[in-house]
Design a protein around this motif. Structure first.
Motif, PDB file in Angstrom:
ATOM      1  N   THR A   1     -20.138  27.890 -44.353  1.00  0.00           N
ATOM      2  CA  THR A   1     -19.042  27.263 -45.080  1.00  0.00           C
ATOM      3  C   THR A   1     -19.565  26.832 -46.445  1.00  0.00           C
ATOM      4  N   PRO A   2     -18.790  26.821 -47.484  1.00  0.00           N
ATOM      5  CA  PRO A   2     -17.428  27.319 -47.579  1.00  0.00           C
ATOM      6  C   PRO A   2     -17.401  28.768 -48.061  1.00  0.00           C
TER       7      PRO A   2
ATOM      8  N   VAL B   1     -12.674  33.239 -39.811  1.00  0.00           N
ATOM      9  CA  VAL B   1     -12.625  31.781 -39.745  1.00  0.00           C
ATOM     10  C   VAL B   1     -12.554  31.389 -38.277  1.00  0.00           C
TER      11      VAL B   1
ATOM     12  N   ASN C   1     -14.691  30.867 -50.565  1.00  0.00           N
ATOM     13  CA  ASN C   1     -13.532  30.663 -51.430  1.00  0.00           C
ATOM     14  C   ASN C   1     -13.284  31.899 -52.274  1.00  0.00           C
TER      15      ASN C   1
ATOM     16  N   ARG D   1     -16.729  17.716 -42.611  1.00  0.00           N
ATOM     17  CA  ARG D   1     -17.968  17.489 -43.362  1.00  0.00           C
ATOM     18  C   ARG D   1     -17.974  16.040 -43.807  1.00  0.00           C
TER      19      ARG D   1
ATOM     20  N   TYR E   1     -22.041  17.633 -40.296  1.00  0.00           N
ATOM     21  CA  TYR E   1     -20.923  18.476 -39.892  1.00  0.00           C
ATOM     22  C   TYR E   1     -20.608  18.158 -38.442  1.00  0.00           C
TER      23      TYR E   1
ATOM     24  N   LEU F   1     -22.939  28.709 -50.556  1.00  0.00           N
ATOM     25  CA  LEU F   1     -22.788  28.106 -49.233  1.00  0.00           C
ATOM     26  C   LEU F   1     -23.418  26.720 -49.166  1.00  0.00           C
ATOM     27  N   ASN F   2     -22.719  25.806 -48.501  1.00  0.00           N
ATOM     28  CA  ASN F   2     -23.227  24.459 -48.272  1.00  0.00           C
ATOM     29  C   ASN F   2     -23.862  24.317 -46.905  1.00  0.00           C
TER      30      ASN F   2
ATOM     31  N   VAL G   1     -13.186  21.155 -43.196  1.00  0.00           N
ATOM     32  CA  VAL G   1     -13.740  22.393 -43.733  1.00  0.00           C
ATOM     33  C   VAL G   1     -13.459  23.537 -42.773  1.00  0.00           C
ATOM     34  N   GLU G   2     -13.285  24.710 -43.330  1.00  0.00           N
ATOM     35  CA  GLU G   2     -13.183  25.921 -42.521  1.00  0.00           C
ATOM     36  C   GLU G   2     -14.585  26.479 -42.348  1.00  0.00           C
ATOM     37  N   VAL G   3     -14.930  26.761 -41.119  1.00  0.00           N
ATOM     38  CA  VAL G   3     -16.215  27.381 -40.823  1.00  0.00           C
ATOM     39  C   VAL G   3     -15.952  28.831 -40.442  1.00  0.00           C
ATOM     40  N   TRP G   4     -16.766  29.716 -40.995  1.00  0.00           N
ATOM     41  CA  TRP G   4     -16.642  31.145 -40.756  1.00  0.00           C
ATOM     42  C   TRP G   4     -17.791  31.592 -39.862  1.00  0.00           C
TER      43      TRP G   4
END
Length: 140
Positions: free
Chosen positions: A56-57, A74, A59, A82, A121, A36-37, A8-11
């Motif tokens: 994250t995420p 990012v 999109n 994840r 995570y 968001l998760n 996953v990409e985390v911001w």
């Protein structure tokens, strides 16, 4: 044990350490349609008056545009995975042990249980570590 594992990409965004700062950025993401998760916010220990929020995420163009406007980028220093599965007593310890046995140093580890499921995570230092961790977790 059957696990769902994915990269996953985390911001991340820097925010002021004051009431309403977190609510403002989360509201901006919500208004752009983000579902968001994962959200983690904390004070910056070495910068008075500053905090950081990780999500994250993100999109789609609207979410990414809102994120950029709100100061999100990012993360390139943390490579994240994840993991989701059926909860069982000691699952976090068991997975941490498997990663340790493979020589993988963890940068971060955040987990929660909801009902009968857990979500975890894992933050790692490099793409190589993340790829190795994915292999280990898929074999768990």
């Amino acid at each position: 044990m059957e696990l769902i594992t994915e990269r996953v990409e985390v911001w991340a965004a820097g925010i002021e350490d004051k009431p309403g700062s977190l609510a403002n950025v989360l509201t901006g993401l919500r208004e752009a349609g983000a579902d968001l998760n994962f959200i983690l916010a904390r004070r910056e220990p070495d910068q008075a008056g500053k905090s950081v929020v990780y999500v994250t995420p993100l999109n789609g163009d609207a979410e990414l545009e809102a994120a950029a406007t709100l100061g999100f980028n990012v993360t390139t220093r943390v490579h994240s995975i994840r993991v989701e599965g059926e909860n069982q007593s000691g699952i976090a310890a068991a997975l941490a042990l498997k990663l340790a046995a493979a020589g993988i140093n963890l940068r971060g580890f955040s987990a929660a249980v909801l009902g009968s499921r857990f979500v975890l995570y894992v933050g790692l230092d490099s793409d190589e570590d993340a790829a190795k961790a994915m292999t280990v977790l898929k074999q768990a």
